[in-house]
Write an enzyme that holds these catalytic residues in place. Sequence first.
Site, PDB file in Angstrom:
ATOM      1  N   MET A  30      93.214  74.033  99.496  1.00 13.08           N
ATOM      2  CA  MET A  30      91.557  74.368  99.233  1.00 13.08           C
ATOM      3  C   MET A  30      91.581  75.970  99.100  1.00 13.08           C
ATOM      4  O   MET A  30      90.394  76.588  99.130  1.00 13.08           O
ATOM      5  CB  MET A  30      90.635  73.957 100.088  1.00 13.08           C
ATOM      6  CG  MET A  30      90.812  72.428 100.281  1.00 13.08           C
ATOM      7  SD  MET A  30      89.385  71.443 100.802  1.00 13.08           S
ATOM      8  CE  MET A  30      89.410  72.075 102.664  1.00 13.08           C
ATOM      9  N   LEU A  33      94.479  81.385 100.922  1.00 13.04           N
ATOM     10  CA  LEU A  33      95.573  80.993 101.400  1.00 13.04           C
ATOM     11  C   LEU A  33      96.022  81.957 102.435  1.00 13.04           C
ATOM     12  O   LEU A  33      95.422  83.150 102.548  1.00 13.04           O
ATOM     13  CB  LEU A  33      96.424  81.250 100.233  1.00 13.04           C
ATOM     14  CG  LEU A  33      96.528  80.525  98.929  1.00 13.04           C
ATOM     15  CD1 LEU A  33      97.699  80.717  98.101  1.00 13.04           C
ATOM     16  CD2 LEU A  33      96.505  78.884  99.332  1.00 13.04           C
ATOM     17  N   HIS A  37      99.993  77.947 104.182  1.00 16.74           N
ATOM     18  CA  HIS A  37     100.193  77.809 102.877  1.00 16.74           C
ATOM     19  C   HIS A  37     101.283  78.179 102.049  1.00 16.74           C
ATOM     20  O   HIS A  37     102.282  77.648 101.235  1.00 16.74           O
ATOM     21  CB  HIS A  37      98.936  77.929 101.834  1.00 16.74           C
ATOM     22  CG  HIS A  37      97.667  77.585 102.429  1.00 16.74           C
ATOM     23  ND1 HIS A  37      96.764  78.453 102.838  1.00 16.74           N
ATOM     24  CD2 HIS A  37      97.083  76.164 102.807  1.00 16.74           C
ATOM     25  CE1 HIS A  37      95.582  77.654 103.389  1.00 16.74           C
ATOM     26  NE2 HIS A  37      95.902  76.334 103.380  1.00 16.74           N
ATOM     27  N   GLN A  61      85.157  65.907 100.776  1.00 15.01           N
ATOM     28  CA  GLN A  61      85.730  65.514 102.058  1.00 15.01           C
ATOM     29  C   GLN A  61      84.997  66.514 103.063  1.00 15.01           C
ATOM     30  O   GLN A  61      85.333  66.455 104.160  1.00 15.01           O
ATOM     31  CB  GLN A  61      87.330  65.863 102.066  1.00 15.01           C
ATOM     32  CG  GLN A  61      87.542  67.474 101.893  1.00 15.01           C
ATOM     33  CD  GLN A  61      89.259  67.504 101.584  1.00 15.01           C
ATOM     34  OE1 GLN A  61      89.527  67.216 100.545  1.00 15.01           O
ATOM     35  NE2 GLN A  61      89.778  68.122 102.430  1.00 15.01           N
ATOM     36  N   ASP A 152      97.770  69.127 109.707  1.00 13.81           N
ATOM     37  CA  ASP A 152      96.595  68.231 109.403  1.00 13.81           C
ATOM     38  C   ASP A 152      97.625  66.810 109.589  1.00 13.81           C
ATOM     39  O   ASP A 152      97.891  66.233 108.575  1.00 13.81           O
ATOM     40  CB  ASP A 152      96.194  68.348 108.088  1.00 13.81           C
ATOM     41  CG  ASP A 152      95.284  69.568 107.941  1.00 13.81           C
ATOM     42  OD1 ASP A 152      94.348  69.610 108.431  1.00 13.81           O
ATOM     43  OD2 ASP A 152      96.020  70.638 107.622  1.00 13.81           O
ATOM     44  N   SER A 187      94.809  78.778 110.043  1.00 16.12           N
ATOM     45  CA  SER A 187      93.770  77.920 109.318  1.00 16.12           C
ATOM     46  C   SER A 187      93.003  78.979 108.700  1.00 16.12           C
ATOM     47  O   SER A 187      92.606  79.993 109.018  1.00 16.12           O
ATOM     48  CB  SER A 187      93.096  77.288 110.109  1.00 16.12           C
ATOM     49  OG  SER A 187      91.752  76.853 109.846  1.00 16.12           O
TER      50      SER A 187
HETATM   51  P1  AMP Z   1      93.838  73.497 103.331  1.00 18.85           P
HETATM   52  O1  AMP Z   1      93.760  74.244 102.249  1.00 18.85           O
HETATM   53  O2  AMP Z   1      93.676  74.168 104.612  1.00 18.85           O
HETATM   54  O3  AMP Z   1      93.232  72.209 103.453  1.00 18.85           O
HETATM   55  O4  AMP Z   1      95.423  73.006 103.658  1.00 18.85           O
HETATM   56  C1  AMP Z   1      96.150  73.097 102.490  1.00 18.85           C
HETATM   57  C2  AMP Z   1      97.747  72.387 102.858  1.00 18.85           C
HETATM   58  O5  AMP Z   1      98.320  73.184 103.804  1.00 18.85           O
HETATM   59  C3  AMP Z   1      97.631  71.105 103.893  1.00 18.85           C
HETATM   60  O6  AMP Z   1      98.764  70.168 103.648  1.00 18.85           O
HETATM   61  C4  AMP Z   1      97.569  71.763 105.185  1.00 18.85           C
HETATM   62  O7  AMP Z   1      98.241  70.854 106.128  1.00 18.85           O
HETATM   63  C5  AMP Z   1      98.596  72.899 105.125  1.00 18.85           C
HETATM   64  N1  AMP Z   1      98.189  73.817 105.917  1.00 18.85           N
HETATM   65  C6  AMP Z   1      97.198  74.231 106.537  1.00 18.85           C
HETATM   66  N2  AMP Z   1      97.442  75.147 107.598  1.00 18.85           N
HETATM   67  C7  AMP Z   1      98.730  75.332 107.860  1.00 18.85           C
HETATM   68  C8  AMP Z   1      99.612  75.747 108.724  1.00 18.85           C
HETATM   69  N3  AMP Z   1      98.981  76.544 109.695  1.00 18.85           N
HETATM   70  N4  AMP Z   1     100.937  75.561 108.834  1.00 18.85           N
HETATM   71  C9  AMP Z   1     101.355  74.696 107.845  1.00 18.85           C
HETATM   72  N5  AMP Z   1     100.487  74.065 106.984  1.00 18.85           N
HETATM   73  C10 AMP Z   1      99.180  74.149 106.907  1.00 18.85           C
END
Ligand code: AMP
Length: 295
Positions: A30, A33, A37, A61, A152, A187
């Site tokens: 989303m 970054l 990511h 979502q 996640d 995050s």
């Molecule tokens: P998001 O954009 O935060 O919804 O996440 C996109 C992808 O990045 C998802 O597969 C998340 O699980 C992964 N992600 C988010 N935060 C982390 C993190 N701290 N470590 C590893 N992967 C992450």
Amino acid sequence: MSIRIVRTVAELRAALDPLRGEPIGFVPTMGALHEGHLSLLRAARAENATVVLSIFVNPTQFGEAADLAAYPRTEEADVALAAHAGTDLVFAPSPAEMYPEGFATTVSVGGAITETLEGALRGRSHFDGVATVVAKLLLAVQPDRAYFGAKDAQQVVVVRRMVSDLGIPVEIVARPTSRDDDGLARSSRNTRLSVEERHVAAVIPRSLRAAQDAFASGIRDPHRLESVVRDELATAALDPEYVEIVDADSLEPIADLGRPALLALAVRVGEVRLIDNVVLVPGLDDRIPLERRRP
Ligand code: AMP
């Protein structure tokens, strides 16, 4: 190949068609970054000939309109970071491209895996939104491998179930949670924490570590381990939405910690809702990654 941004499925297909035949790795996000990511993009880069990143803040979502509105959007910086991590193509569609007028299909994964943890708190529509958008993205990109973060953990279980049930030909790769130096899981939401809240949030990984230590010392009662987490969070006056130990595969309640278990929690720090988890693996001495443990 230098990085390219496309905004429609038609452009995406046209860009990828000549590259098929060699593995395509895909990282759905989303945006906003961060290093987590980028760790997924680097893993994709190492294992595939072409790396595709999607940036789409998926409205379906989000339960709370305010959370959707507050979600950080930093596309220009994201593209620069993605380019640096070796991304070839960025798919950044508009909501209208993903959900055109008349859109009427929902992919809904049933059973305990969507009813517990985040599903229980955020409602059925959350994972319906996740499954539907991930299915659409996988069908649009048609990657050989798609990369997800263990942060996640429930999302990984749900996506794996959906891909298996629908027979989508893709390998789902789960990568470890990337953490700041004090252990807090990275995050996009962390940017919304004040300095003080960011300091408080460090109790979250400490609480998981405390449970890992208790587990390693032989405690096998899930309720006792959950209490260890709650007690540690309480030292910073945090009251979690849930702290639960479930079977790592089925996400069903687990009484016997003789099998790998997921210890997961969600907690609000100020206005910001954070989630985190660790896997407790018997016999492996669970002094494992939170990610590289304490400094
Ligand atoms: P998001 O954009 O935060 O919804 O996440 C996109 C992808 O990045 C998802 O597969 C998340 O699980 C992964 N992600 C988010 N935060 C982390 C993190 N701290 N470590 C590893 N992967 C992450």
